[in-house]
Write a protein that holds these residues in place. Structure first.
Motif, PDB file in Angstrom:
ATOM      1  N   ARG A   1       0.827  -1.201   0.000  1.00  0.00           N
ATOM      2  CA  ARG A   1       0.000   0.000   0.000  1.00  0.00           C
ATOM      3  C   ARG A   1       0.870   1.263   0.000  1.00  0.00           C
ATOM      4  NH1 ARG A   1      -2.903  -3.794   2.649  1.00  0.00           N
ATOM      5  NH2 ARG A   1      -5.138  -3.886   2.245  1.00  0.00           N
TER       6      ARG A   1
ATOM      7  N   LEU B   1       0.803   6.082  -7.234  1.00  0.00           N
ATOM      8  CA  LEU B   1      -0.427   6.731  -7.681  1.00  0.00           C
ATOM      9  C   LEU B   1      -0.345   8.250  -7.526  1.00  0.00           C
ATOM     10  CD1 LEU B   1      -3.066   4.229  -6.256  1.00  0.00           C
ATOM     11  CD2 LEU B   1      -2.609   4.700  -8.682  1.00  0.00           C
TER      12      LEU B   1
ATOM     13  N   GLU C   1      -3.014  10.507  -9.352  1.00  0.00           N
ATOM     14  CA  GLU C   1      -4.238   9.862  -8.871  1.00  0.00           C
ATOM     15  C   GLU C   1      -4.302  10.010  -7.347  1.00  0.00           C
ATOM     16  OE1 GLU C   1      -5.276   6.079 -10.614  1.00  0.00           O
ATOM     17  OE2 GLU C   1      -3.893   6.450 -12.286  1.00  0.00           O
TER      18      GLU C   1
ATOM     19  N   GLU D   1      -6.667  10.854  -5.061  1.00  0.00           N
ATOM     20  CA  GLU D   1      -7.711  10.265  -4.215  1.00  0.00           C
ATOM     21  C   GLU D   1      -7.388   8.817  -3.863  1.00  0.00           C
ATOM     22  OE1 GLU D   1     -12.398   9.242  -4.646  1.00  0.00           O
ATOM     23  OE2 GLU D   1     -11.762  11.237  -5.322  1.00  0.00           O
ATOM     24  N   LYS D   2      -7.012   8.030  -4.870  1.00  0.00           N
ATOM     25  CA  LYS D   2      -6.639   6.629  -4.643  1.00  0.00           C
ATOM     26  C   LYS D   2      -5.381   6.551  -3.781  1.00  0.00           C
ATOM     27  CE  LYS D   2      -8.481   4.894  -9.000  1.00  0.00           C
ATOM     28  NZ  LYS D   2      -8.115   4.292 -10.292  1.00  0.00           N
TER      29      LYS D   2
ATOM     30  N   ARG E   1      -6.186   7.302  -0.166  1.00  0.00           N
ATOM     31  CA  ARG E   1      -6.933   6.200   0.444  1.00  0.00           C
ATOM     32  C   ARG E   1      -5.991   5.065   0.846  1.00  0.00           C
ATOM     33  NH1 ARG E   1      -8.672   2.101  -2.275  1.00  0.00           N
ATOM     34  NH2 ARG E   1      -8.959   3.233  -4.221  1.00  0.00           N
TER      35      ARG E   1
END
Length: 91
Positions: A3, A10, A15, A17-18, A21
């Motif tokens: 992660r 990301l 990217e 938002e991803k 998260r």
């Protein structure tokens, strides 16, 4: 661990938002452990993701947490890497 890496990748691809998260998921996962080194690396990576995402309100706090945990762990190499100092430098 995946992660952390994926979140930074990301974020570098825009990217956000991803990325955020995944960074937050990694933080939640390691929060309940006693693995200070991993907690510190996750916090440092969160700081990087937040910085790339333009979240100036959260990036410094995550980086400060990482530094605090690295200091508690005694990981001078990681502190130097995070602060941009060489391992042998003082101050």
């Amino acid at each position: 661990a995946w992660r952390r890496v994926r979140a930074k990748t990301l974020a570098r691809l825009g990217e956000f938002e991803k990325a955020e998260r995944l960074a937050r998921e990694a933080t939640e996962i390691v929060h309940g452990t006693d693995h200070l080194g991993l907690q510190a690396f996750v916090a440092a990576d969160c700081g990087e993701v937040f910085q790339l995402a333009g979240r100036a309100d959260e990036a410094p706090a995550a980086t400060a947490k990482a530094l605090r945990l690295f200091e508690e762990k005694g990981n001078v190499a990681a502190i130097a890497l995070l602060t941009g100092r060489s391992v042998g430098s003082r101050g």
